[in-house]
Structures are given as C-alpha cells and as structure tokens.
Design an enzyme around this catalytic site. Sequence first.
Site, mmCIF file in Angstrom:
data_model
loop_
_atom_site.group_PDB
_atom_site.id
_atom_site.type_symbol
_atom_site.label_atom_id
_atom_site.label_comp_id
_atom_site.label_asym_id
_atom_site.label_seq_id
_atom_site.Cartn_x
_atom_site.Cartn_y
_atom_site.Cartn_z
ATOM 1 N N GLY A 32 -5.236 -0.263 -10.064
ATOM 2 C CA GLY A 32 -4.965 -0.699 -11.461
ATOM 3 C C GLY A 32 -4.594 -2.068 -11.636
ATOM 4 O O GLY A 32 -4.843 -2.954 -10.648
ATOM 5 N N HIS A 38 -12.059 -6.429 -8.510
ATOM 6 C CA HIS A 38 -12.426 -4.969 -8.610
ATOM 7 C C HIS A 38 -13.840 -4.513 -9.087
ATOM 8 O O HIS A 38 -14.533 -3.798 -8.915
ATOM 9 C CB HIS A 38 -11.245 -4.247 -9.476
ATOM 10 N N ASP A 151 -8.297 -7.302 1.098
ATOM 11 C CA ASP A 151 -7.335 -6.660 2.105
ATOM 12 C C ASP A 151 -8.087 -6.204 3.455
ATOM 13 O O ASP A 151 -8.310 -5.190 3.487
ATOM 14 C CB ASP A 151 -6.829 -5.471 1.524
ATOM 15 N N GLN A 154 -6.721 -3.537 5.739
ATOM 16 C CA GLN A 154 -6.995 -2.263 5.126
ATOM 17 C C GLN A 154 -8.304 -1.876 5.340
ATOM 18 O O GLN A 154 -8.648 -0.499 5.586
ATOM 19 C CB GLN A 154 -6.517 -2.472 3.827
ATOM 20 N N SER A 187 -4.045 -8.682 -8.156
ATOM 21 C CA SER A 187 -2.969 -8.123 -9.378
ATOM 22 C C SER A 187 -1.721 -8.892 -9.170
ATOM 23 O O SER A 187 -1.206 -9.025 -10.233
ATOM 24 C CB SER A 187 -3.026 -6.572 -9.201
HETATM 25 O O1 PAF Z 1 -6.204 -1.681 -2.158
HETATM 26 C C1 PAF Z 1 -5.668 -1.036 -3.011
HETATM 27 O O2 PAF Z 1 -5.447 -1.312 -4.055
HETATM 28 C C2 PAF Z 1 -4.889 0.151 -2.420
HETATM 29 O O3 PAF Z 1 -4.189 -0.039 -1.138
HETATM 30 C C3 PAF Z 1 -5.546 1.454 -2.234
HETATM 31 C C4 PAF Z 1 -6.626 1.204 -1.332
HETATM 32 C C5 PAF Z 1 -6.278 1.756 -3.837
HETATM 33 C C6 PAF Z 1 -4.867 2.584 -1.878
HETATM 34 O O4 PAF Z 1 -3.690 2.578 -2.575
#
Ligand code: PAF
Length: 281
Positions: A32, A38, A151, A154, A187
């Site tokens: 969020g 996003h 990220d 990630q 964010s």
């Molecule tokens: O990148 C993010 O915002 C978070 O790490 C994710 C992938 C939504 C998991 O909570």
Amino acid sequence: MTKLIQNINEMKQTIKTLKQQNKKIGFVPTMGYLHKGHLSLVECSKKKNDITVVSIFVNPTQFGENEDFDKYPRDLERDLKLCEEAGVDYVFAPKVYEIYPEGYSTYVIMETLTDKLCGKYRPGHFKGVLTVVNKLFNIVQPDNAYFGEKDYQQLIIIKKMVEDLNMNVNVVGCPIIREEDGLAMSSRNKYLSEEERKSALSLSKALFLAKELFEKGETNPQKIKEEMRKLILSYPLVKEIQYIEIVDPKTLEEKQKVEKGDRVLLAVFVGDTRLIDNIEL
Ligand code: PAF
C-alpha cells in the site's frame, strides 16, 4: 469500478468464477501507500491480462522487531482512489488476523540467496516476504505477478521460490521508477524531511556514477565502490552506508571483476530512514 475485497474466501470465490470464465489474472502485490512505481506495475499487468488484482497488506512477518511496521504509511482510501484511476479490477486488502490467525505456524525458508545483501541486515525479512507472497499466490492464483526491480533481491528470490516449488505463476520484473531528480520511488520516502530528501539523492547519484565509471572502462569493483562511498558520504544527512555490492544478477554473488549486466545494489541510512536502490551495469 475497483472492487474492494477484504476476506480470503470472497477473494478465492471471485477468482474461481473468473477462472471459469477463462480470464487471465495479473497480480500486483503491495504493502500500500501506492506511488508511481506501483502504478507502473498495474500498467504492465493491464496490458497482458484480462483482470488485474492489487493486494494491499502491510505484512508483519517481514519486519524486524526494531523496524517500521507500526509507522509504515497506510491510507486505504487514497490507495483505492489511485487503483480506481489506474483501472484496477480488484483490491485485496485482508486483515492481519486473517492472513496469520492465532496459532499460525507455517513459513517458507530459502536456504540460499536470502542471507546476502538486505538479508544479512534484516534477518527473517525474506522468510516473511516468501511466506506472504506464497499465501497471496495461493489465494489469487495469478497467471502473471508483477514486482519492481527496486527490491531486486526480493524479485530474484521470488523467482527462485516459484521455480523451486513448481508454482504456476509467471513472475515479471518491472523497471525502477524514479523521480525527475533520480530518487527511486518508495513508500518510505514519505519519512524523509526536506533536508533528508536532498541527501537521499546520494543513492541514485552513486549508482549513476558506478555506471559511468564502468562505461569508461573501470572493472575493479573495489575502485567503483570506493568512489561511490566517497560521493555518498559527501551528503550531510547520510548516517550510515549499510552496504554497497556489485553482484552477479542471478546468483547475487559478489564479483571480483565487473561485467556488463552485473548489478550494483546499496542500502543507506539517511537520518533514521533506510533506503535501498540498484542499477544494472
Ligand atoms: O515489495 C513489497 O511491497 C512487499 O515485500 C511484498 C512483495 C508486497 C510482500 O509483502
């Protein structure tokens, strides 16, 4: 019209119906407080899928004890409006107690890749990320899922989880979206004061410098990192450089000699705010 769903069973039922109609589902998982980064993922999803689902869930298991879970910015109303404008079909915003009911005890642990870079400084972080992404994939069952390259670690570990666990999701990485002056959208930029915002530019400036040095022929990672370090520390409100690493883009192993396609990643504290950014060489 964007439909808000807050209940897991309702989301699953909705997905079941959409799948019966042969709809292709694109998924953008988020925590969020949406920004243009996003929304660029939403745009990618809308191009390739019939339905776009955005999840909004500040996932407690990916925050360490002394991290910013409590103060992480939250504004569902604002996010819904942005999703509406972007043409999102469903926003899935479950409550913490539904995702992690009392007695919850199953987690996804990856034995490689998660102990480096951010994982070294945020123990347990990627266990939380992989667990929640796995759960969200099970609920939303997307054909395609979109993650930002901001990220980067990630993105790589999520791709690996999907491969290792034979999951039926295509994970798509999308480019970093920057402010006009170079700051990567996040964010967490909301935490920065006006003065800190100026020092936050040190991250992207250092990454652009790394790219420039490499393009001029420098292949010694130590020399590139040293120049980056000097530049970053010249900004007054930089409190600490947590790491600067130049790595292989797939294995995330540190490079002894830099090559085209390698990735430079860094984490820097500006005031009390931890910022990350990266660039492809
Ligand atoms: O990148 C993010 O915002 C978070 O790490 C994710 C992938 C939504 C998991 O909570």
